[in-house]
Design an enzyme around this catalytic site. Structure first.
Site, PDB file in Angstrom:
ATOM      1  N   HIS A   1      10.907 -29.894  35.892  1.00 27.22           N
ATOM      2  CA  HIS A   1      10.094 -30.462  34.778  1.00 27.22           C
ATOM      3  C   HIS A   1      10.707 -30.271  33.571  1.00 27.22           C
ATOM      4  O   HIS A   1      10.171 -30.094  32.300  1.00 27.22           O
ATOM      5  CB  HIS A   1       8.726 -29.525  34.795  1.00 27.22           C
ATOM      6  CG  HIS A   1       7.988 -29.284  35.909  1.00 27.22           C
ATOM      7  ND1 HIS A   1       8.026 -30.525  37.099  1.00 27.22           N
ATOM      8  CD2 HIS A   1       7.288 -28.288  36.598  1.00 27.22           C
ATOM      9  CE1 HIS A   1       7.354 -29.987  37.911  1.00 27.22           C
ATOM     10  NE2 HIS A   1       7.010 -28.481  37.784  1.00 27.22           N
ATOM     11  N   HIS A   2      12.272 -30.588  33.534  1.00 26.57           N
ATOM     12  CA  HIS A   2      12.928 -30.825  32.192  1.00 26.57           C
ATOM     13  C   HIS A   2      13.435 -32.140  32.433  1.00 26.57           C
ATOM     14  O   HIS A   2      14.733 -32.348  32.108  1.00 26.57           O
ATOM     15  CB  HIS A   2      13.974 -29.722  32.412  1.00 26.57           C
ATOM     16  CG  HIS A   2      13.665 -28.060  32.265  1.00 26.57           C
ATOM     17  ND1 HIS A   2      14.671 -27.249  33.002  1.00 26.57           N
ATOM     18  CD2 HIS A   2      12.465 -27.611  32.142  1.00 26.57           C
ATOM     19  CE1 HIS A   2      13.962 -26.045  32.553  1.00 26.57           C
ATOM     20  NE2 HIS A   2      12.664 -26.526  32.346  1.00 26.57           N
ATOM     21  N   PRO A   3      12.430 -33.122  32.428  1.00 27.00           N
ATOM     22  CA  PRO A   3      13.198 -34.485  32.096  1.00 27.00           C
ATOM     23  C   PRO A   3      13.827 -34.884  30.837  1.00 27.00           C
ATOM     24  O   PRO A   3      13.377 -34.407  29.854  1.00 27.00           O
ATOM     25  CB  PRO A   3      11.725 -35.450  32.595  1.00 27.00           C
ATOM     26  CG  PRO A   3      10.818 -34.719  31.909  1.00 27.00           C
ATOM     27  CD  PRO A   3      11.086 -33.248  32.126  1.00 27.00           C
TER      28      PRO A   3
END
Length: 546
Positions: free
Chosen positions: A483-485
């Site tokens: 969830h670090h796009p």
């Protein structure tokens, strides 16, 4: 409005607050969501917000090279919807940044003015005050003590050990919303338009392209949509995040001509790399049971009234953080790795399956003691800090009311497989070290039917050296996105060195989508620093207007 900002997440909240504080002009901040509820501020309840009203609840397209243990091979991709955005949905972990990340932008991507010397003053400014951060104390648990002791045992390695630092103040989440936006929310020059979705950007038809207005949709009480046209007098600032900033550009006819024509959208501006270059960290979890009383997160801990009393009185204890106790990082190229220690012994099957999209068989292989609500243990999470796989954000539908097509393309590059295997093997070294021996740890190598030809075999539970083939099979089945796009409107390819959209002089993209490479840690504070830097340029330009 002189300045129109789209999205009130980490970047949008930071940027709008600074402009409201220092600009002479008016700022309109448009946010698709409303406010987060009070429970969003209780650290331990972070995951319970996912799939709720404040989560966009995106799903990836079926993954070709990973996610084989997930339903339809699709990853859950939570994104915050409301004031504070994903900073009010995330796990609150603070990271000071890693200087070589930024220096590499110049060296590898020929991007000027983004060295660590350029960025570090803004990192310092973005960092919350000491009282707005909570660091896990060494004495928090036997796991945090073991992690601290292992720093001595691994002195011969160039690894960095650190206990987790959270954006938590007095036991409550303290995100950019509290740090930046709320203190200026009543400023006379700031207008907030919540529960409003920006659907399209209109550009001038002249050769000197400029954004002239945005089309905004607002649902009434009968769920009917009212559309407004809001004029942009000076600048349009896109802060909608790594998925929705490129989606909005594409839905506005700004992107690759072939894609736009295929979807049936009129082309306003050909910009072929919009939505390309998406990157994210990829995590491989391993469950480790321990034969002592932790404390780790389980039913016994959560139902102990003394823990609740401690939290209500002091804001500390198990309710006062998310359970991530520490990190180890090795930054040496070509395979920089990260290891995270999550102090959870009992993993709730229904809750984790809901937010991870695991098939039941994969979940139970990963957490074979799922049925024991009092289990003590922890999860060790291994990842490659600089993955080379790149994905994309695209469109299936013309409208912003429909989700974008998101393809992270995890493990497409074989380098990421080798890097992640190295990370797992380093994690095993730490877990089986003398410092951890007092925990009496037992690594539960998942017994996946699809990987049975490669392991785990009996010796793997004794020697903890399973084959590379087994570890690769494991990560391709049970690995999860971090969830670090970022990277989908990258510096250099989509925006210039001052974040202005190529070919459109008054549009800037200010969010994680501009990152040309992953951040070697949690990116939230870095995004706030980038927003601060953008604010400095906008305010400097304002002086030239006045």
């Amino acid at each position: 409005m002189l300045l129109v900002s789209v999205g009130a997440g980490t970047a949008g909240s930071t940027l709008s607050s600074l402009l409201a504080k220092h600009s002479n002009g008016s700022i309109l901040l448009i946010e698709a969501g409303a406010s987060f509820g009070y429970f969003s501020r209780i650290p331990l309840l972070a995951t319970f917000q996912q799939k709720g009203i404040n989560d966009w609840s995106f799903l990836s397209v079926p993954q070709k090279y990973s996610s084989k243990g997930l339903i339809e091979q699709r990853q859950c991709l939570p994104r915050g919807k409301g004031l504070g955005g994903s900073a009010n949905l995330n796990y609150m972990l603070h990271f000071d940044g890693h200087a070589p990340d930024f220096d590499s932008w110049h060296k590898l991507h020929n991007i000027s003015n983004w060295s660590w010397n350029d960025v570090s003053p803004f990192m310092t400014a973005a960092k919350p005050k000491k009282e707005e951060l909570y660091e896990i104390p060494r004495s928090y648990s036997m796991l945090s003590e073991a992690l601290d002791e292992s720093t001595v045992e691994f002195m011969h390695e160039s690894w960095q050990f650190r206990r987790s630092i959270y954006n938590i103040k007095n036991g409550l989440r303290h995100s950019v919303l509290q740090q930046f936006l709320l203190p200026v929310i009543n400023s006379v020059n700031l207008r907030l338009l919540p529960q409003a979705l920006v659907k399209r950007i209109s550009l001038s038809s002249s050769s000197n392209l400029k954004a002239t207005s945005v089309l905004v949709g607002i649902k009434d009480e009968q769920n009917k949509e009212i559309e407004l046209i809001i004029k942009v007098r000076r600048e349009l600032l896109l802060c909608a995040g790594a998925y929705q900033s490129p989606q909005l550009l594409l839905a506005s006819g700004i992107g690759d001509t072939k894609l736009l024509k295929r979807v049936g959208l009129p082309v306003q501006h050909h910009l072929p790399l919009v939505g390309q270059g998406l990157h994210d960290h990829f995590n491989v979890p391993l469950f480790v049971s321990i034969d002592i009383i932790g404390p780790t997160l389980n039913q016994r801990t959560l139902l102990n009234p003394m823990n609740l009393i401690k939290y209500l009185n002091t804001g500390t204890g198990v309710f006062g953080n998310f359970g991530v106790l520490g990190h180890v990082a090795g930054y040496e190229e070509p395979m920089p790795f990260g290891i995270t220690f999550f102090g959870a012994g009992a993993i709730d099957e229904s809750a984790l399956m809901s937010i991870s999209n695991f098939k039941r068989s994969a979940f139970r292989a990963l957490f074979p003691r799922y049925h024991n609500a009092s289990q003590e243990g922890f999860v060790v999470i291994s990842s490659c800090l600089q993955p080379r796989s790149r994905g994309s954000v695209s469109l299936l539908h013309k409208t912003m009311r429909r989700n974008p097509l998101i393809d992270p393309n995890y493990l497409n590059d074989e380098h990421d497989v080798a890097c992640t295997i190295a990370a797992i093997r380093n994690a095993v070294k730490i877990v089986t070290s003398s410092a951890f021996s007092k925990l009496r740890p037992h690594i539960h190598w998942p017994k996946l039917q699809e990987c049975a030809n490669f392991g785990p075999f009996k010796r793997d539970f004794l020697e903890h050296q399973p084959s590379d083939n087994y570890l690769e099979c494991l990560m391709r089945h049970i690995g999860l996105g971090s969830h670090h796009p970022g990277g989908s409107c990258s510096l250099g390819s989509v925006v210039d060195s001052q974040l202005r959209l190529h070919g459109v002089s008054n549009v800037r993209v200010v969010d994680a989508s501009v990152l040309p490479r992953p951040i070697s840690g949690n990116p939230n504070t870095v995004i706030a620093a980038i927003a601060m830097r953008a604010a400095s340029w906008i305010l400097k330009d304002e002086l030239q207007y006045d």
